[in-house]
Design a protein around this motif. Structure first.
Motif, PDB file in Angstrom:
ATOM      1  N   VAL A  43       0.837  -1.196   0.000  1.00 30.20           N
ATOM      2  CA  VAL A  43       0.000   0.000   0.000  1.00 30.20           C
ATOM      3  C   VAL A  43       0.872   1.247   0.000  1.00 30.20           C
ATOM      4  CG1 VAL A  43      -1.730   1.321   1.268  1.00 30.20           C
ATOM      5  CG2 VAL A  43      -1.911  -1.169   1.149  1.00 30.20           C
ATOM      6  N   ALA A  44       1.941   1.225   0.784  1.00 25.80           N
ATOM      7  CA  ALA A  44       2.844   2.376   0.849  1.00 25.80           C
ATOM      8  C   ALA A  44       3.424   2.697  -0.521  1.00 25.80           C
ATOM      9  CB  ALA A  44       3.960   2.108   1.857  1.00 25.80           C
ATOM     10  N   VAL A  45       3.865   1.675  -1.237  1.00 27.72           N
ATOM     11  CA  VAL A  45       4.427   1.891  -2.570  1.00 27.72           C
ATOM     12  C   VAL A  45       3.367   2.451  -3.513  1.00 27.72           C
ATOM     13  CG1 VAL A  45       5.341   0.717  -4.615  1.00 27.72           C
ATOM     14  CG2 VAL A  45       6.254   0.175  -2.352  1.00 27.72           C
ATOM     15  N   LEU A  46       2.168   1.893  -3.497  1.00 23.49           N
ATOM     16  CA  LEU A  46       1.102   2.354  -4.379  1.00 23.49           C
ATOM     17  C   LEU A  46       0.712   3.801  -4.093  1.00 23.49           C
ATOM     18  CD1 LEU A  46      -1.180  -0.814  -4.341  1.00 23.49           C
ATOM     19  CD2 LEU A  46       0.142   0.026  -6.295  1.00 23.49           C
ATOM     20  N   ALA A  47       0.816   4.216  -2.821  1.00 19.03           N
ATOM     21  CA  ALA A  47       0.418   5.573  -2.431  1.00 19.03           C
ATOM     22  C   ALA A  47       1.577   6.555  -2.450  1.00 19.03           C
ATOM     23  CB  ALA A  47      -0.221   5.541  -1.044  1.00 19.03           C
ATOM     24  N   GLY A  48       2.787   6.060  -2.701  1.00 18.52           N
ATOM     25  CA  GLY A  48       3.943   6.952  -2.713  1.00 18.52           C
ATOM     26  C   GLY A  48       4.365   7.404  -1.329  1.00 18.52           C
TER      27      GLY A  48
END
Length: 287
Positions: A43-48
């Motif tokens: 999720v962190a990667v997808l949200a930047g």
């Protein structure tokens, strides 16, 4: 510092994360997953965001998330509009109006965007504000995140900033101007009478651009559904493309994707662009 409201925010984020399958957001499912749905780091990667920051959010701790971060989380977690609004309220942020860059991208469009591979694609509003791009669209057109306010609309920049036209061949500028204005008139007509966002945009363009004034007075109306685009890329050269559109039910958003025109070398150049990535890209995009 943790509080009851932020604890609810963390629980809501966790519940949304656990319901999403990795393949729904373009991630490989993997043979062994210890948690349902997505992992926190995914999720962190997808949200930047950093993994540490997102983990703190789920724990109900850390600082208040910004509007920009909440919008990124809503997209990463494929939230519906009601869920998006609930997320903002839990974070003690005002629910954004459905205008400009604050527009909530429909989850189905995000899903389609994630499935389009090997060709540039993006989602924009009916007033030509780009909301999200896939990596190849960023490589081809530049990152749109630098633009805010009315300048977030490409049609605004087209008629107020000459630099926005530099990636088009000179002979294509006049037809593009006419097409932009005809499409904008169609969008304004679909919106309710006196729509504030559309009215402000048109009034400012009438005030600042004699070219826009002349074209607007012609009263041409034509929705941009498919057309030819020629883009001069600083690294790979001229790209000759078909630009196609898929509209949301209310026509407030459109998914655009660009395919190489038959009989040109654009397919090879797009393949090269996937390698070049976003290096040395100018920030001004095209719409």
């Amino acid at each position: 510092m943790p509080n009851t409201r932020y604890s609810e925010l963390g629980g809501f984020l966790r519940s949304r994360r656990e319901r999403i399958r990795p393949e729904e957001v373009g991630l490989a499912p993997g043979p062994r997953r210890r948690v349902p749905g997505l992992r926190r780091d995914e999720v962190a990667v997808l949200a930047g965001a950093s993994v540490e920051y997102y983990t703190e959010l789920e724990r109900g701790a850390g600082s208040q998330p910004s509007d920009q971060m909440l919008a990124a989380l809503a997209r990463a977690l494929r939230l519906g509009r009601d869920e998006r609004d609930h997320l903002y309220r839990l974070a003690n942020r005002p629910v954004p109006h459905q205008d400009g860059r604050a527009s909530h991208v429909h989850p189905a469009m995000l899903d389609l965007l994630g499935r389009i591979d090997g060709t540039p694609a993006m989602v924009s509003t009916d007033l030509h504000t780009v909301l999200v791009q896939n990596p190849l669209a960023i490589a081809m057109l530049g990152d749109l995140s630098a633009h805010r306010g009315r300048a977030a609309s490409f049609i605004h920049r087209w008629f107020t900033d000459p630099a926005s036209r530099e990636i088009y061949p000179q002979e294509d500028l006049a037809p593009q101007s006419r097409s932009f204005v005809a499409d904008l008139r169609a969008a304004v007509g679909r919106r309710s009478a006196g729509d504030a966002e559309a009215t402000r945009l048109v009034d400012e363009l009438l005030r600042r651009s004699p070219e826009f004034q002349e074209l607007w007075a012609d009263q041409d109306v034509e929705v941009r559904r498919d057309e030819r685009k020629r883009i001069v890329h600083p690294t790979v050269g001229l790209l000759d493309l078909n630009c196609l559109s898929l509209f949301s039910e209310d026509h407030r958003q459109r998914l655009l994707w660009f395919t190489p025109r038959a009989g040109t070398d654009t397919a090879e150049k797009l393949a090269l662009l996937t390698v070049v990535g976003t290096q040395a890209m100018r920030t001004e995009p095209v719409r």
